[in-house]
Design an enzyme around this catalytic site. Sequence first.
Site, mmCIF file in Angstrom:
data_model
loop_
_atom_site.group_PDB
_atom_site.id
_atom_site.type_symbol
_atom_site.label_atom_id
_atom_site.label_comp_id
_atom_site.label_asym_id
_atom_site.label_seq_id
_atom_site.Cartn_x
_atom_site.Cartn_y
_atom_site.Cartn_z
ATOM 1 N N ASP A 1 -45.767 45.454 12.312
ATOM 2 C CA ASP A 1 -45.764 46.218 10.557
ATOM 3 C C ASP A 1 -47.171 46.181 10.689
ATOM 4 O O ASP A 1 -48.050 46.235 11.602
ATOM 5 C CB ASP A 1 -45.355 44.744 9.650
ATOM 6 C CG ASP A 1 -46.532 43.406 9.564
ATOM 7 O OD1 ASP A 1 -47.348 43.785 10.161
ATOM 8 O OD2 ASP A 1 -46.104 42.732 8.623
ATOM 9 N N ASP B 1 -50.307 45.567 7.406
ATOM 10 C CA ASP B 1 -50.410 44.608 6.091
ATOM 11 C C ASP B 1 -51.757 45.327 5.161
ATOM 12 O O ASP B 1 -52.739 45.066 6.011
ATOM 13 C CB ASP B 1 -51.451 43.074 6.923
ATOM 14 C CG ASP B 1 -49.889 42.565 7.893
ATOM 15 O OD1 ASP B 1 -48.567 42.091 7.056
ATOM 16 O OD2 ASP B 1 -50.257 42.361 9.183
ATOM 17 N N ASP C 1 -46.567 45.376 4.841
ATOM 18 C CA ASP C 1 -46.230 44.515 3.537
ATOM 19 C C ASP C 1 -48.017 44.881 2.977
ATOM 20 O O ASP C 1 -48.483 44.986 2.928
ATOM 21 C CB ASP C 1 -46.896 43.029 4.179
ATOM 22 C CG ASP C 1 -46.020 42.853 5.504
ATOM 23 O OD1 ASP C 1 -44.542 42.649 4.838
ATOM 24 O OD2 ASP C 1 -46.404 41.766 6.322
HETATM 25 P P1 8DG Z 1 -48.005 41.958 13.951
HETATM 26 O O1 8DG Z 1 -47.824 42.886 12.517
HETATM 27 O O2 8DG Z 1 -49.391 43.759 15.000
HETATM 28 O O3 8DG Z 1 -46.718 41.972 15.110
HETATM 29 O O4 8DG Z 1 -49.042 40.101 13.821
HETATM 30 P P2 8DG Z 1 -50.006 39.794 12.567
HETATM 31 O O5 8DG Z 1 -50.320 41.091 11.640
HETATM 32 O O6 8DG Z 1 -51.200 38.709 12.983
HETATM 33 O O7 8DG Z 1 -48.724 38.700 12.059
HETATM 34 P P3 8DG Z 1 -47.971 38.832 9.903
HETATM 35 O O8 8DG Z 1 -46.933 38.396 10.455
HETATM 36 O O9 8DG Z 1 -48.303 40.157 9.449
HETATM 37 O O10 8DG Z 1 -49.206 38.532 9.599
HETATM 38 C C1 8DG Z 1 -50.371 38.267 9.393
HETATM 39 C C2 8DG Z 1 -50.738 37.076 8.219
HETATM 40 O O11 8DG Z 1 -50.488 37.757 7.795
HETATM 41 C C3 8DG Z 1 -51.152 36.463 9.132
HETATM 42 O O12 8DG Z 1 -51.639 35.102 9.713
HETATM 43 C C4 8DG Z 1 -50.463 35.375 8.385
HETATM 44 C C5 8DG Z 1 -50.981 36.299 7.101
HETATM 45 N N1 8DG Z 1 -49.648 35.587 5.313
HETATM 46 C C6 8DG Z 1 -50.693 34.831 4.526
HETATM 47 N N2 8DG Z 1 -49.015 34.811 3.632
HETATM 48 C C7 8DG Z 1 -48.214 34.751 4.291
HETATM 49 C C8 8DG Z 1 -47.248 35.455 3.342
HETATM 50 O O13 8DG Z 1 -47.107 34.539 2.664
HETATM 51 N N3 8DG Z 1 -46.309 35.410 4.774
HETATM 52 C C9 8DG Z 1 -46.424 36.248 5.913
HETATM 53 N N4 8DG Z 1 -45.708 36.868 7.316
HETATM 54 N N5 8DG Z 1 -47.493 35.922 6.458
HETATM 55 C C10 8DG Z 1 -48.251 35.712 5.333
HETATM 56 O O14 8DG Z 1 -51.790 34.275 4.367
HETATM 57 MN MN MN Z 2 -48.995 42.462 10.237
HETATM 58 MN MN MN Z 3 -46.971 41.362 8.066
#
Ligand code: 8DG
Ligand code: MN
Ligand code: MN
Length: 360
Positions: free
Chosen positions: A204, A206, A284
């Site tokens: 995704d 962020d 996100d």
């Molecule tokens: P990717 O998307 O590239 O596969 O990996 P990522 O970017 O490292 O993982 P992510 O699932 O998108 O999460 C990014 C960061 O966001 C992770 O370190 C955790 C953080 N995070 C929060 N709060 C929340 C929450 O409420 N939900 C989620 N899913 N992640 C959160 O700080």
């Molecule tokens: Mn991510």
């Molecule tokens: Mn995410």
Amino acid sequence: QVTTTVEPSLQVAPYACQRRTPLDHPHSALVMALETLAEAALFEGEEARGLAFTRAASVLRCLPRALRGTHELSGLPGIGAHSHRVLQEVLEDGVCVEVETVKQSERYQTMKLFTQIFGVGVRTADRWYREGLRSLGDLRSHGTRLTREQQAGVQYFEDLAVPVGQAEAESLVCLVLDATAHLLPNASVTLAGGFRRGKPCGHDVDLLLSHPEEGREVGLLGSLVAWLGEQDLLLYQHSSYSTAAEASSSCRALDRFDRCFTILRLVLPTAGTRVRAWRAVRLDLVVVPHSQLPFALLGWTGSRHFERELRRFARHEREMVLNSHGLYDMRQGTFLLASSEEEIFQHLGLDYIPPTLRNA
Ligand code: 8DG
Ligand code: MN
Ligand code: MN
């Protein structure tokens, strides 16, 4: 004349947040073996066992040079007996029988498939497995009861299974920048997550939204979501607001910011032969008051293991509580303010680790 080169021994600090962990490293086979077992343990609800494998894998990710043999494992922290056995087998035979067996099992493959669906966690995947479901086709044909989120996850599964690339991430950043420039001049849009750590692709994108004048960011999420809807770019969205009573009871949220999990229609660059003009991608959005931005940025940049280790270090080594909102010093009974990530590391007495070295 004989010269002996003394190999520097591998020195590894116990917490991942004390280590520099780049994206690329020479132990991908070893890391993959351990991370497969970590994933499989989590599929069985065995959190502690999963964490032990994740910790061991993370140690291998940070090694500054390739292991010269099994003997070097003994000096490393966090490699338990089981991980040691797995690593030894991969180092000596190239593969580990236990890992290969797990990877080929129907249970692992099905749980991996189901948990990959947006909105599906281990518990739901496990329930479907026990009901005898094995494929997306099964989910569709058995009329399995799906939440609205899971329906979107199944509907757009094929698109979402294709990782988001850097160019796609950039075009999403531009899209959100464009929108916020109209909706709230001077609002900031900051890329977090894996892309900030330098990953070439991710599941995704962020983005953190804020405004230098604290308070001006209130309402931005709602207007941005409405704007995306008007542009017909919103395939799915689920927002939660920190003011709503349900926000505190939402079990998946790690923090209480206004946030929106979306599936967007990403318009693809025009190419003569392309059949489709768009594809679905996950975005996100998190809205953060300016004074909390460094904490939110640190919290949302990841990796998940790096975050977990930061919080564990803060609590056990410093008697502090760290989350995406702030840092609380339990001995002084005060919140420690920070205007940058560097200052948060300073408060914790940690060397600063830049985002690209947080791939723990
Ligand atoms: P990717 O998307 O590239 O596969 O990996 P990522 O970017 O490292 O993982 P992510 O699932 O998108 O999460 C990014 C960061 O966001 C992770 O370190 C955790 C953080 N995070 C929060 N709060 C929340 C929450 O409420 N939900 C989620 N899913 N992640 C959160 O700080
Ligand atoms: Mn991510
Ligand atoms: Mn995410």
